[in-house]
Design a protein around this motif. Structure first.
Motif, PDB file in Angstrom:
ATOM      1  N   PRO A   5      67.373   7.985  48.994  1.00  0.00           N
ATOM      2  CA  PRO A   5      68.385   8.899  49.085  1.00  0.00           C
ATOM      3  C   PRO A   5      68.444   9.979  49.971  1.00  0.00           C
ATOM      4  O   PRO A   5      69.589  10.783  50.427  1.00  0.00           O
ATOM      5  CB  PRO A   5      68.539   9.566  47.764  1.00  0.00           C
ATOM      6  CG  PRO A   5      67.715   8.887  46.806  1.00  0.00           C
ATOM      7  CD  PRO A   5      66.822   8.089  47.719  1.00  0.00           C
ATOM      8  N   LYS A   6      67.375  10.192  50.802  1.00  0.00           N
ATOM      9  CA  LYS A   6      67.028  11.065  52.022  1.00  0.00           C
ATOM     10  C   LYS A   6      67.921  10.697  53.064  1.00  0.00           C
ATOM     11  O   LYS A   6      68.247  11.372  54.006  1.00  0.00           O
ATOM     12  CB  LYS A   6      65.537  11.286  52.257  1.00  0.00           C
ATOM     13  CG  LYS A   6      64.872  11.924  51.194  1.00  0.00           C
ATOM     14  CD  LYS A   6      63.605  12.142  51.577  1.00  0.00           C
ATOM     15  CE  LYS A   6      62.624  12.643  50.512  1.00  0.00           C
ATOM     16  NZ  LYS A   6      61.286  12.652  50.879  1.00  0.00           N
ATOM     17  N   ASN A   7      68.497   9.404  52.997  1.00  0.00           N
ATOM     18  CA  ASN A   7      69.190   9.081  54.053  1.00  0.00           C
ATOM     19  C   ASN A   7      70.585   9.194  54.115  1.00  0.00           C
ATOM     20  O   ASN A   7      71.433   9.084  54.921  1.00  0.00           O
ATOM     21  CB  ASN A   7      69.072   7.286  54.229  1.00  0.00           C
ATOM     22  CG  ASN A   7      67.980   7.098  54.669  1.00  0.00           C
ATOM     23  OD1 ASN A   7      66.983   7.581  55.369  1.00  0.00           O
ATOM     24  ND2 ASN A   7      67.467   5.741  54.021  1.00  0.00           N
ATOM     25  N   LEU A   8      71.067   9.810  52.855  1.00  0.00           N
ATOM     26  CA  LEU A   8      72.468  10.424  52.824  1.00  0.00           C
ATOM     27  C   LEU A   8      72.775  11.624  53.737  1.00  0.00           C
ATOM     28  O   LEU A   8      71.978  12.637  53.308  1.00  0.00           O
ATOM     29  CB  LEU A   8      72.664  10.492  51.416  1.00  0.00           C
ATOM     30  CG  LEU A   8      72.844   9.097  50.566  1.00  0.00           C
ATOM     31  CD1 LEU A   8      72.941   9.446  49.026  1.00  0.00           C
ATOM     32  CD2 LEU A   8      73.912   8.153  50.847  1.00  0.00           C
ATOM     33  N   ILE A   9      73.836  11.814  54.402  1.00  0.00           N
ATOM     34  CA  ILE A   9      74.075  12.824  55.126  1.00  0.00           C
ATOM     35  C   ILE A   9      75.599  13.101  54.748  1.00  0.00           C
ATOM     36  O   ILE A   9      76.086  12.294  55.052  1.00  0.00           O
ATOM     37  CB  ILE A   9      73.581  12.615  56.587  1.00  0.00           C
ATOM     38  CG1 ILE A   9      72.239  12.229  56.559  1.00  0.00           C
ATOM     39  CG2 ILE A   9      74.061  13.929  57.297  1.00  0.00           C
ATOM     40  CD1 ILE A   9      71.978  11.818  58.380  1.00  0.00           C
ATOM     41  N   VAL A  14      77.625  14.407  60.921  1.00  0.00           N
ATOM     42  CA  VAL A  14      77.555  13.584  61.990  1.00  0.00           C
ATOM     43  C   VAL A  14      78.719  13.524  62.747  1.00  0.00           C
ATOM     44  O   VAL A  14      80.109  13.463  62.552  1.00  0.00           O
ATOM     45  CB  VAL A  14      77.528  12.140  61.191  1.00  0.00           C
ATOM     46  CG1 VAL A  14      77.435  10.714  61.945  1.00  0.00           C
ATOM     47  CG2 VAL A  14      76.509  11.847  60.169  1.00  0.00           C
ATOM     48  N   ALA A  15      78.531  13.523  64.001  1.00  0.00           N
ATOM     49  CA  ALA A  15      79.608  13.754  64.903  1.00  0.00           C
ATOM     50  C   ALA A  15      80.670  13.061  65.125  1.00  0.00           C
ATOM     51  O   ALA A  15      81.835  13.201  65.205  1.00  0.00           O
ATOM     52  CB  ALA A  15      79.117  13.949  66.473  1.00  0.00           C
TER      53      ALA A  15
END
Length: 142
Positions: A5-9, A14-15
């Protein structure tokens, strides 16, 4: 591997997905719509709303902004300047005709009209926000 879940941003970080830069300009909407119509013309099986119709050896088209056709200028067969919402071009010249208008849009020939269409969109958006804000909160209709 298990999902981390740390990959969720958040998309706003995100540009490519950040919308804080604002919406597309009306000019960009027009140019994007022209590109889309050219792509649809080249691929008749592609899905999408077409703002052109081919009959025989000619194609009629309009350039639309937020579902409103722009007023296009040209000279008629007698050489008189005309302003209409729909033009025709030989099928072989359809892409060139749209690119001609794209060039004029980029050059600024239609800036006054694009501003009016943008203002119309803003007014419609503001009215929709007011309408939503005025709706009572709570239970949905049964």
């Amino acid at each position: 591997m298990a999902f981390d879940p740390k990959n969720l941003i958040p998309a706003s970080q995100v540009a490519a997905f950040d919308k804080s830069g604002g919406q597309r300009t009306t000019k960009q909407v027009a140019l994007d719509n022209i590109k889309k119509q050219i792509a649809l013309f080249k691929d008749p099986k592609a899905e999408g709303k077409r703002n052109f119709k081919t009959e025989g050896d000619r194609t009629a088209f309009s350039i639309r902004i937020n579902n409103t056709a722009m007023v296009l200028e040209t000279a008629d067969v007698k050489g008189t300047k005309v302003e209409v919402k729909e033009m025709t071009a030989p099928n072989a010249d359809f892409e060139a005709a749209l690119n001609y208008y794209a060039g004029r849009i980029e050059k600024g020939d239609f800036d006054a009209q694009l501003k009016l269409l943008g203002d119309k969109r803003e007014a419609r958006s503001a009215k929709m926000k007011e309408t939503r804000a005025a709706k009572p909160k709570g239970d949905a209709k049964k």
